[in-house]
Write a protein that holds these residues in place. Structure first.
Motif, PDB file in Angstrom:
ATOM      1  N   SER A  78      41.248  45.367  36.631  1.00 28.88           N
ATOM      2  CA  SER A  78      41.252  44.477  35.468  1.00 28.88           C
ATOM      3  C   SER A  78      39.812  44.147  35.105  1.00 28.88           C
ATOM      4  O   SER A  78      38.904  44.311  35.916  1.00 28.88           O
ATOM      5  CB  SER A  78      42.012  43.198  35.841  1.00 28.88           C
ATOM      6  N   ASN A  79      39.610  43.663  33.890  1.00 28.00           N
ATOM      7  CA  ASN A  79      38.277  43.210  33.492  1.00 28.00           C
ATOM      8  C   ASN A  79      38.189  41.696  33.510  1.00 28.00           C
ATOM      9  O   ASN A  79      37.365  41.108  32.808  1.00 28.00           O
ATOM     10  CB  ASN A  79      37.933  43.729  32.087  1.00 28.00           C
ATOM     11  N   ASN A  80      39.039  41.069  34.299  1.00 29.36           N
ATOM     12  CA  ASN A  80      39.113  39.614  34.274  1.00 29.36           C
ATOM     13  C   ASN A  80      38.744  38.959  35.595  1.00 29.36           C
ATOM     14  O   ASN A  80      38.640  39.601  36.636  1.00 29.36           O
ATOM     15  CB  ASN A  80      40.531  39.179  33.868  1.00 29.36           C
ATOM     16  N   PRO A 124      30.856  41.625  28.829  1.00 29.14           N
ATOM     17  CA  PRO A 124      31.162  42.860  28.096  1.00 29.14           C
ATOM     18  C   PRO A 124      30.308  44.011  28.620  1.00 29.14           C
ATOM     19  O   PRO A 124      29.145  43.819  28.980  1.00 29.14           O
ATOM     20  CB  PRO A 124      30.789  42.511  26.644  1.00 29.14           C
ATOM     21  N   VAL A 126      42.290  32.365  33.476  1.00 26.14           N
ATOM     22  CA  VAL A 126      41.730  33.720  33.532  1.00 26.14           C
ATOM     23  C   VAL A 126      40.639  33.828  32.483  1.00 26.14           C
ATOM     24  O   VAL A 126      40.843  33.435  31.325  1.00 26.14           O
ATOM     25  CB  VAL A 126      42.841  34.775  33.274  1.00 26.14           C
ATOM     26  N   ILE A 127      39.469  34.323  32.887  1.00 24.72           N
ATOM     27  CA  ILE A 127      38.373  34.543  31.921  1.00 24.72           C
ATOM     28  C   ILE A 127      37.933  36.006  32.004  1.00 24.72           C
ATOM     29  O   ILE A 127      38.241  36.704  32.972  1.00 24.72           O
ATOM     30  CB  ILE A 127      37.156  33.614  32.185  1.00 24.72           C
ATOM     31  N   ASN A 128      37.200  36.457  30.985  1.00 19.38           N
ATOM     32  CA  ASN A 128      36.739  37.842  30.947  1.00 19.38           C
ATOM     33  C   ASN A 128      35.484  38.035  31.786  1.00 19.38           C
ATOM     34  O   ASN A 128      34.710  37.106  31.979  1.00 19.38           O
ATOM     35  CB  ASN A 128      36.380  38.247  29.506  1.00 19.38           C
ATOM     36  N   ARG A 129      35.278  39.281  32.218  1.00 18.60           N
ATOM     37  CA  ARG A 129      33.988  39.645  32.786  1.00 18.60           C
ATOM     38  C   ARG A 129      33.006  39.827  31.633  1.00 18.60           C
ATOM     39  O   ARG A 129      33.414  39.900  30.463  1.00 18.60           O
ATOM     40  CB  ARG A 129      34.080  40.995  33.504  1.00 18.60           C
ATOM     41  N   ARG A 162      27.002  32.381  32.392  1.00 25.80           N
ATOM     42  CA  ARG A 162      28.028  31.988  31.419  1.00 25.80           C
ATOM     43  C   ARG A 162      27.589  30.673  30.775  1.00 25.80           C
ATOM     44  O   ARG A 162      27.443  29.651  31.464  1.00 25.80           O
ATOM     45  CB  ARG A 162      29.377  31.827  32.130  1.00 25.80           C
ATOM     46  N   SER A 185      35.643  48.142  34.918  1.00 21.01           N
ATOM     47  CA  SER A 185      36.449  47.615  36.034  1.00 21.01           C
ATOM     48  C   SER A 185      36.091  48.317  37.342  1.00 21.01           C
ATOM     49  O   SER A 185      36.326  47.773  38.418  1.00 21.01           O
ATOM     50  CB  SER A 185      37.933  47.751  35.722  1.00 21.01           C
ATOM     51  N   TRP A 242      29.004  35.214  27.921  1.00 24.61           N
ATOM     52  CA  TRP A 242      28.119  35.749  28.958  1.00 24.61           C
ATOM     53  C   TRP A 242      26.770  36.123  28.346  1.00 24.61           C
ATOM     54  O   TRP A 242      26.716  36.794  27.310  1.00 24.61           O
ATOM     55  CB  TRP A 242      28.734  36.989  29.603  1.00 24.61           C
TER      56      TRP A 242
END
Ligand SMILES: [Zn+2]
Ligand SMILES: [Zn+2]
Length: 393
Positions: free
Chosen positions: A237-239, A257, A252-255, A301, A261, A311
């Protein structure tokens, strides 16, 4: 105020020396580095120095003034169930491996999943058990997994001391908490949930849950505590999973950009005390297999103009340059092994060697040779056993 040796009525040339003043000597000793040999060596200088160094009030202030305990070494779990310690202190002050050792047995294998605030955490999903071990005192707590959990993806441990002036790193008599994480699949989504054990109450909390966007996502053993919020990298996942212990919220937050993964990555603390992110990526292309050398990148962040968290790339440097190596680094021969919050350092495995990189100074140091599967769990703690021995003399 402490006792002063100086006699105002009969000054002598020797008594004029600053080290003859107990208060001043105490202030000097407080400024020694926190690594074990320094205070022990100072305590051997003279009886009066020892008298100060073994004083519990002095030791308490020594810890609170330093704030962050030093790195003593690491733990890894052997296939035979032996938890072994490797000291990374400079010779001749290395702590012998058998000083901190634990043998865990069972019909199913245990997993070492976390090490924080002087405690080591192991879980056994099949036996539905959790062990919290304090290597310095030898105290061991065996917990049953929360009843609602069929499995345990991972878990994390932290000190729960609430008193003012408590410095993590000498937490032995303090209460602790354990957070366990699991997930289940409902329709076409995954639901992840957590429960918290408190050693003060002896019970697990009610479940907190949040849905993930797709199936097949797992929570890896990559927890980072920032403030009082845990962060785990979600696998496949990218989270990132965020669990705020104070607010009792799961999100849940994003990694950042551009981080893939499959890039080696770890959540870290940002310079401002917020959440940061580190990764070994390719700065040139987005191909899964490429011939470029890995690039070490860090993000913070931060809130943007509209108050939305985004980010921000803080650093980007070729890994070869960062480590000062004279050979080309293969992407498959480099990964981030772990991050240690208290020493704000990353541990990187590169071409059969384990490196530590202090993130404030960006100074690297090769620690030892290791295989790529080595599970390095850094152990940070104040350690004054040599001084404790002097107390008994
Ligand atoms: Zn603590
Ligand atoms: Zn590339």
């Amino acid at each position: 105020m402490g006792r002063r040796r100086r006699q105002p009525s009969s000054p002598s040339p020797a008594a004029e020396h600053p080290l003859e003043d107990d208060d001043l000597l105490r202030e000097i000793l407080l400024r020694l580095p926190p690594q074990p040999p320094y205070l022990l060596r100072a305590s051997l200088v003279a009886k009066r120095w020892r008298h100060i160094a073994i004083d519990p009030k002095f030791l308490h202030r020594f810890r609170t003034d330093h704030g962050k305990p030093p790195l003593l070494g690491d733990f890894s779990l052997q296939i035979n169930g032996k938890l072994s310690f490797r000291s990374t202190l400079d010779l001749p002050y290395r702590i012998p491996p058998d000083h901190f050792s634990l043998q865990v047995n069972g019909r199913e294998p245990w997993r070492l999943v976390d090490c924080r605030h002087g405690r080591v955490l192991l879980i056994n999903s099949e036996m539905r058990q959790v062990i919290v071990w304090d290597p310095l005192t030898g105290d061991r707590s065996l917990l049953s997994a929360p009843p609602a959990f069929d499995d345990m993806h991972t878990a994390a441990v932290l000190c729960a001391a609430g008193e003012q002036g408590h410095a993590h790193g000498a937490c032995h008599s303090s209460p602790f908490k354990v957070v366990v994480v699991d997930s289940c699949e409902h329709g076409d989504e995954t639901v992840v949930f957590v429960s918290v054990y408190s050693s003060e109450t002896g019970v697990w909390s009610d479940l907190l849950s949040t849905p993930l966007a797709s199936m097949g996502i797992a929570v890896g053993n990559r927890s980072t505590l920032v403030g009082n919020t845990f962060h785990w990298l979600l696998l496949m996942s990218n989270n990132i999973l965020e669990f705020d212990l104070d607010r009792q919220t799961l999100a849940v937050i994003n990694r950042p950009p551009g981080v893939r993964s499959d890039d080696s990555a770890w959540i870290i603390q940002a310079d401002d005390g917020g959440v940061g992110f580190s990764a070994l990526s390719c700065a040139h292309c987005q191909y899964v297999y490429c011939y470029h050398q890995p690039c070490f990148q860090m993000w913070d962040r931060k809130a943007n103009y509209y108050g939305v968290a985004v980010w921000v790339l803080r650093k980007s440097i070729g890994l070869q340059k960062l480590l000062g190596l004279g050979f080309k680094i293969e992407r498959n021969w480099s990964h981030i092994v772990r991050y240690a919050e208290h020493v704000h350092a990353l541990f990187l495995w590169v071409h059969s060697s384990l490196f530590i990189v202090q993130l404030e100074s960006m100074q690297p140091k090769e620690l030892f040779k290791s295989d790529p599967m080595y599970t390095y769990y850094p152990f940070t703690s104040f350690y004054d056993e040599g001084i404790s021995g002097l107390k008994q003399k």
